[in-house]
Write an enzyme that holds these catalytic residues in place. Structure first.
Site, PDB file in Angstrom:
ATOM      1  N   ASP A 156     -60.813   7.688  89.694  1.00 34.06           N
ATOM      2  CA  ASP A 156     -60.754   7.487  91.146  1.00 34.06           C
ATOM      3  C   ASP A 156     -61.774   6.417  91.541  1.00 34.06           C
ATOM      4  O   ASP A 156     -61.469   5.233  91.526  1.00 34.06           O
ATOM      5  CB  ASP A 156     -61.013   8.818  91.847  1.00 34.06           C
ATOM      6  CG  ASP A 156     -60.789   8.784  93.348  1.00 34.06           C
ATOM      7  OD1 ASP A 156     -60.470   7.712  93.902  1.00 34.06           O
ATOM      8  OD2 ASP A 156     -60.949   9.835  93.997  1.00 34.06           O
ATOM      9  N   GLU A 159     -59.760  11.363  80.142  1.00 35.55           N
ATOM     10  CA  GLU A 159     -60.025  11.770  81.522  1.00 35.55           C
ATOM     11  C   GLU A 159     -58.717  12.114  82.223  1.00 35.55           C
ATOM     12  O   GLU A 159     -57.670  11.536  81.921  1.00 35.55           O
ATOM     13  CB  GLU A 159     -60.755  10.623  82.240  1.00 35.55           C
ATOM     14  CG  GLU A 159     -61.162  10.901  83.646  1.00 35.55           C
ATOM     15  CD  GLU A 159     -62.196  11.993  83.819  1.00 35.55           C
ATOM     16  OE1 GLU A 159     -61.911  13.148  83.447  1.00 35.55           O
ATOM     17  OE2 GLU A 159     -63.267  11.708  84.364  1.00 35.55           O
ATOM     18  N   ASP A 160     -58.798  13.047  83.157  1.00 35.29           N
ATOM     19  CA  ASP A 160     -57.616  13.421  83.924  1.00 35.29           C
ATOM     20  C   ASP A 160     -57.266  12.372  84.974  1.00 35.29           C
ATOM     21  O   ASP A 160     -56.110  12.037  85.168  1.00 35.29           O
ATOM     22  CB  ASP A 160     -57.777  14.800  84.563  1.00 35.29           C
ATOM     23  CG  ASP A 160     -59.070  14.961  85.352  1.00 35.29           C
ATOM     24  OD1 ASP A 160     -59.902  14.027  85.384  1.00 35.29           O
ATOM     25  OD2 ASP A 160     -59.271  16.046  85.925  1.00 35.29           O
ATOM     26  N   PHE A 167     -55.202  13.217  97.777  1.00 31.04           N
ATOM     27  CA  PHE A 167     -55.921  14.277  97.085  1.00 31.04           C
ATOM     28  C   PHE A 167     -54.911  15.080  96.275  1.00 31.04           C
ATOM     29  O   PHE A 167     -54.040  15.739  96.831  1.00 31.04           O
ATOM     30  CB  PHE A 167     -56.682  15.171  98.063  1.00 31.04           C
ATOM     31  CG  PHE A 167     -57.594  16.130  97.343  1.00 31.04           C
ATOM     32  CD1 PHE A 167     -58.717  15.664  96.677  1.00 31.04           C
ATOM     33  CD2 PHE A 167     -57.301  17.469  97.300  1.00 31.04           C
ATOM     34  CE1 PHE A 167     -59.545  16.539  95.982  1.00 31.04           C
ATOM     35  CE2 PHE A 167     -58.124  18.355  96.616  1.00 31.04           C
ATOM     36  CZ  PHE A 167     -59.248  17.882  95.957  1.00 31.04           C
ATOM     37  N   ARG A 193     -55.709  24.212  88.971  1.00 29.79           N
ATOM     38  CA  ARG A 193     -55.735  23.540  87.667  1.00 29.79           C
ATOM     39  C   ARG A 193     -54.541  23.921  86.796  1.00 29.79           C
ATOM     40  O   ARG A 193     -54.119  23.157  85.945  1.00 29.79           O
ATOM     41  CB  ARG A 193     -57.009  23.893  86.904  1.00 29.79           C
ATOM     42  CG  ARG A 193     -58.284  23.323  87.474  1.00 29.79           C
ATOM     43  CD  ARG A 193     -59.461  23.620  86.528  1.00 29.79           C
ATOM     44  NE  ARG A 193     -60.745  23.427  87.146  1.00 29.79           N
ATOM     45  CZ  ARG A 193     -61.361  22.248  87.249  1.00 29.79           C
ATOM     46  NH1 ARG A 193     -60.793  21.165  86.788  1.00 29.79           N
ATOM     47  NH2 ARG A 193     -62.551  22.170  87.820  1.00 29.79           N
ATOM     48  N   GLY A 203     -61.360  19.106  84.080  1.00 27.91           N
ATOM     49  CA  GLY A 203     -60.015  18.622  84.362  1.00 27.91           C
ATOM     50  C   GLY A 203     -59.257  18.058  83.185  1.00 27.91           C
ATOM     51  O   GLY A 203     -58.029  18.046  83.184  1.00 27.91           O
ATOM     52  N   LYS A 224     -56.184   5.919  90.065  1.00 34.88           N
ATOM     53  CA  LYS A 224     -56.096   5.782  91.515  1.00 34.88           C
ATOM     54  C   LYS A 224     -56.942   4.570  91.923  1.00 34.88           C
ATOM     55  O   LYS A 224     -58.055   4.709  92.436  1.00 34.88           O
ATOM     56  CB  LYS A 224     -56.605   7.059  92.182  1.00 34.88           C
ATOM     57  CG  LYS A 224     -56.276   7.158  93.653  1.00 34.88           C
ATOM     58  CD  LYS A 224     -56.972   8.288  94.377  1.00 34.88           C
ATOM     59  CE  LYS A 224     -56.828   9.654  93.801  1.00 34.88           C
ATOM     60  NZ  LYS A 224     -57.464  10.692  94.652  1.00 34.88           N
TER      61      LYS A 224
END
Length: 179
Positions: free
Chosen positions: A102, A98-99, A151, A164, A43, A130
């Site tokens: 979470d 990092e994308d 999501f 993606r 990602g 998030k």
């Protein structure tokens, strides 16, 4: 693909502005530190590519493949290293790219691992944060944008290895992943 997205949370223009802002800050914070950018595949690829071009320093780039999703829409909590770094981190200033953050579990694990391996410093830059999804206390050092618990796909983020390549980040319609 676009019809599977219910709402765009972060537009292409927003993403470029985030990369510009974070790139300027990282240029200041990492001057004279020879940073190693470590992207967590898959990602991170679009974000790392755009962000690295906005950092006005010599940087090295490496990748790891780490997963805690294993094909679902929620983290399994089981962090697996699929592809590790093949060199020493001793006395390196590491910036994990990092994308999305979470649950925090993957990054908490990787940060501790890099410190154990002798990194001089380990910090995290993420496009998306998030915080409502956290299961372990974790705060990224550099945050592009905070998003609600939903999501999301696009700009590197996937569902079942697709979406993606969307140029933005959007909320995936629930009917797509509850079939």
């Amino acid at each position: 693909m676009h019809h599977d997205v219910s709402e765009i949370l972060v537009s292409e223009k927003d993403i470029q502005a985030i990369c510009e802002r974070l790139g300027k800050q990282l240029t200041i914070d990492y001057r004279d530190k020879n940073p190693l950018l470590v992207g967590l595949l898959k990602g991170c690829v679009p974000f790392l590519s755009d962000l690295a071009r906005k950092i006005d320093l010599s940087v090295e780039i490496a990748y790891m493949s780490v997963s805690s999703y294993h094909g679902g829409i929620t983290s399994s909590g089981d962090v697996k290293i699929k592809m590790d770094l093949d060199f020493s981190l001793t006395n390196r200033n590491v910036l994990i790219v990092e994308d999305i953050v979470d649950t925090g579990k993957t990054l908490d694990t990787i940060v501790k691992l890099f410190k154990h391996r002798g990194a001089k410093s380990v910090k995290v830059v993420t496009l998306l944060d998030k915080p409502e999804g956290r299961v372990v206390p974790f705060l990224p050092d550099y945050i592009g944008q905070t998003i609600p618990k939903a999501f999301v796909v696009g700009y590197g983020l996937d569902y079942d290895e697709i979406y993606r390549n969307l140029p933005y980040v959007g909320i995936l319609k629930p009917e797509v992943y509850t079939k």
